[in-house]
Design a protein around this motif. Structure first.
Motif, PDB file in Angstrom:
ATOM      1  N   SER A   1      -5.261  -0.866 153.398  1.00 16.24           N
ATOM      2  CA  SER A   1      -6.584  -1.454 153.183  1.00 16.24           C
ATOM      3  C   SER A   1      -6.548  -2.845 152.559  1.00 16.24           C
TER       4      SER A   1
ATOM      5  N   LYS B   1     -12.285   5.717 149.387  1.00 16.49           N
ATOM      6  CA  LYS B   1     -13.250   4.701 149.821  1.00 16.49           C
ATOM      7  C   LYS B   1     -12.530   3.550 150.503  1.00 16.49           C
TER       8      LYS B   1
ATOM      9  N   LYS C   1      -7.736  -1.555 143.909  1.00 16.65           N
ATOM     10  CA  LYS C   1      -7.491  -1.067 145.277  1.00 16.65           C
ATOM     11  C   LYS C   1      -6.926   0.347 145.254  1.00 16.65           C
TER      12      LYS C   1
ATOM     13  N   LEU D   1      -9.444   3.148 144.478  1.00 16.81           N
ATOM     14  CA  LEU D   1     -10.309   3.609 145.571  1.00 16.81           C
ATOM     15  C   LEU D   1      -9.741   4.845 146.257  1.00 16.81           C
TER      16      LEU D   1
ATOM     17  N   PRO E   1     -12.546  -0.216 152.425  1.00 12.48           N
ATOM     18  CA  PRO E   1     -13.317  -1.439 152.205  1.00 12.48           C
ATOM     19  C   PRO E   1     -14.356  -1.681 153.295  1.00 12.48           C
TER      20      PRO E   1
END
Length: 449
Positions: free
Chosen positions: A368, A223, A336, A339, A225
């Motif tokens: 990210s 995933k 983070k 993800l 951001p």
């Protein structure tokens, strides 16, 4: 385990282990191929050491040294060591390396050319068994077991789905049968007239094999951001000219642009300049003439094909993020990393101990951390398994910013890219229609030649 001979490998079989990450250093390409013949290298090293000793030895030592040197020369002759450089050069030439390229340091080559070097090393050793990703059989490692499948990956995927479906049906049928017996036992357990039948059913239940539910594969989810939309123009190159030397212009009058909805794949031959084009888009290199225009609020996340070189392997993943982006809590860094599937103890292991795919996930997390609104990705799938490539495609499709990538992975290109930039002969051509249109273009060129 195969390469370290932890398994029962016959002693006469030679093994060359090509690592996932092909290192680049100052070793010339030709020498890097020659060095993979460990026996030849060891004999040449011994010959050099013996000659050095001989030149400084006392008369009494000469005989034993001379005898050993003679043996070394015989062994070198037996393996035709003198012909090795010519054979290595011929293999490199066959893989597209010109004579001048064969003496270039390996660090100067792109990822695609480094993989050709790895193939040259493998071919040079004349292996008994060469393991590449061209599959006739699949060995699936899961749940501490190895399952074998005949056929390529597509056949494996279809067969496995069918096998899991049948296993689920079998499990449900067995469970239903057991439940039916258990209902009878529970109903008549204290009925004296049915005692014999209950005992019979109990014995039947005991004899049935253990009922194990079908193990679920852990789903891979990546995933990226969320980001704010920017109004165009976002990123463009106008009349760009670039060269390392004026005698060989790499790009001439390039005009391309990308926006927040872009899903662009850059394609072209190895060495055509794909990675250089990415660096020009990033602003890491300045054009010799022409212009690069970027939106003032553009934040680019860059994934390098040599991303492992940029990771401190001595740290764990949490420490790595903290060292790059100080000021947040451990929970933020873990969030983070989570993800991208780097969770639990995995986040606390030294990066050096992670697999190639896990290192890539850490690199995605690093990329990210600045909440980018545009991604530039150079060979992001190199170390990823099929499931993670699928998850990466899903994540990039959901990402609200723009994406430009270089990739050889047809599955990923087909999944996300509608526009291709073809790098060839110093120009960059935008091609709509996706990978199929590019295949037609390549086939037409092959037919014309």
């Amino acid at each position: 385990m195969l390469s370290s001979r932890s398994l029962m490998i016959p002693s006469h079989i030679t093994v060359l282990h090509v690592e996932q990450e092909v290192a680049g250093d100052d070793t010339p390409a030709l020498q890097s191929v020659l060095e993979c013949d460990e026996k030849r290298e060891a004999l040449l090293k011994e010959e050099k050491a013996l000659n050095a000793k001989l030149s400084s030895s006392s008369p009494g030592q000469d005989n034993s040294l001379s005898t050993r040197i003679a043996d070394v020369y015989k062994e070198l002759e037996a393996i035709e060591a003198d012909k090795a450089p010519a054979r290595a050069a011929m293999i490199l030439s066959g893989l597209g390396f010109a004579s001048k390229d064969q003496i270039r340091p390996t660090r100067e080559f792109s990822g695609g050319w480094r993989m050709r070097l790895a193939l040259a090393r493998a071919l040079f050793t004349r292996p008994d068994l060469l393991l590449l990703d061209v599959a006739t059989d699949i060995i699936h490692l899961h749940s501490c077991k190895l399952d074998t499948y005949r056929g390529n990956y597509e056949v494996f995927h279809k067969t496995r789905e069918e096998r899991l479906k049948n296993q689920r049906k079998e499990y449900e049928a067995q469970k239903q049968y057991r439940d039916h017996i258990q209902v009878f036992i529970d109903r008549f357990r204290y009925n004296a007239n049915r005692a014999a039948q209950v005992q019979s059913k109990l014995k039947l239940l005991e004899k049935l094999p253990e009922l194990k539910p079908v193990e679920k594969e852990s789903e891979v989810v990546l995933k990226f951001p969320e980001c704010d939309k920017l109004s165009p123009p976002i990123l463009q190159l106008d009349d760009l000219v670039f060269y390392y030397s004026k005698e060989k212009i790499l790009f001439n009058k390039v005009c391309v642009n990308a926006n927040m909805d872009s899903r662009i794949c850059i394609v072209g031959d190895n060495g055509a300049g794909k990675t250089t084009l990415l660096k020009l888009l990033l602003g890491e290199m300045d054009p010799c003439s022409g212009h690069r225009h970027a939106h003032r609020n553009l934040r680019i996340g860059y994934f390098s094909q040599h991303h492992v070189d940029q990771l401190d392997l001595t740290l764990n993943s949490v420490q790595l993020l903290a060292s790059r982006f100080p000021g947040s809590t451990s929970e933020v860094y873990r969030g983070k990393l989570g993800l991208f599937g780097v969770t639990g103890d995995l986040a606390l292991r030294p990066v050096s101990s992670l697999s190639g795919g896990q290192k890539s996930r850490v690199a995605f997390a690093v990329m990210s951390m600045t909440n980018p609104n545009f991604f530039i990705l150079d060979e992001p799938t190199n170390h990823l398994d099929m499931e993670t490539i699928e998850a990466l495609g899903d994540a990039l499709n959901k990402f609200q910013g723009g994406v430009i990538l270089v990739s050889h992975d047809e599955r990923l290109i087909r999944k996300i890219c509608k526009e291709l930039w073809v790098v060839s002969g110093g120009i960059v051509t935008s091609l709509d229609g996706g990978i199929d249109e590019y295949k037609k273009l390549v086939q037409a060129e092959l037919d014309s030649n």
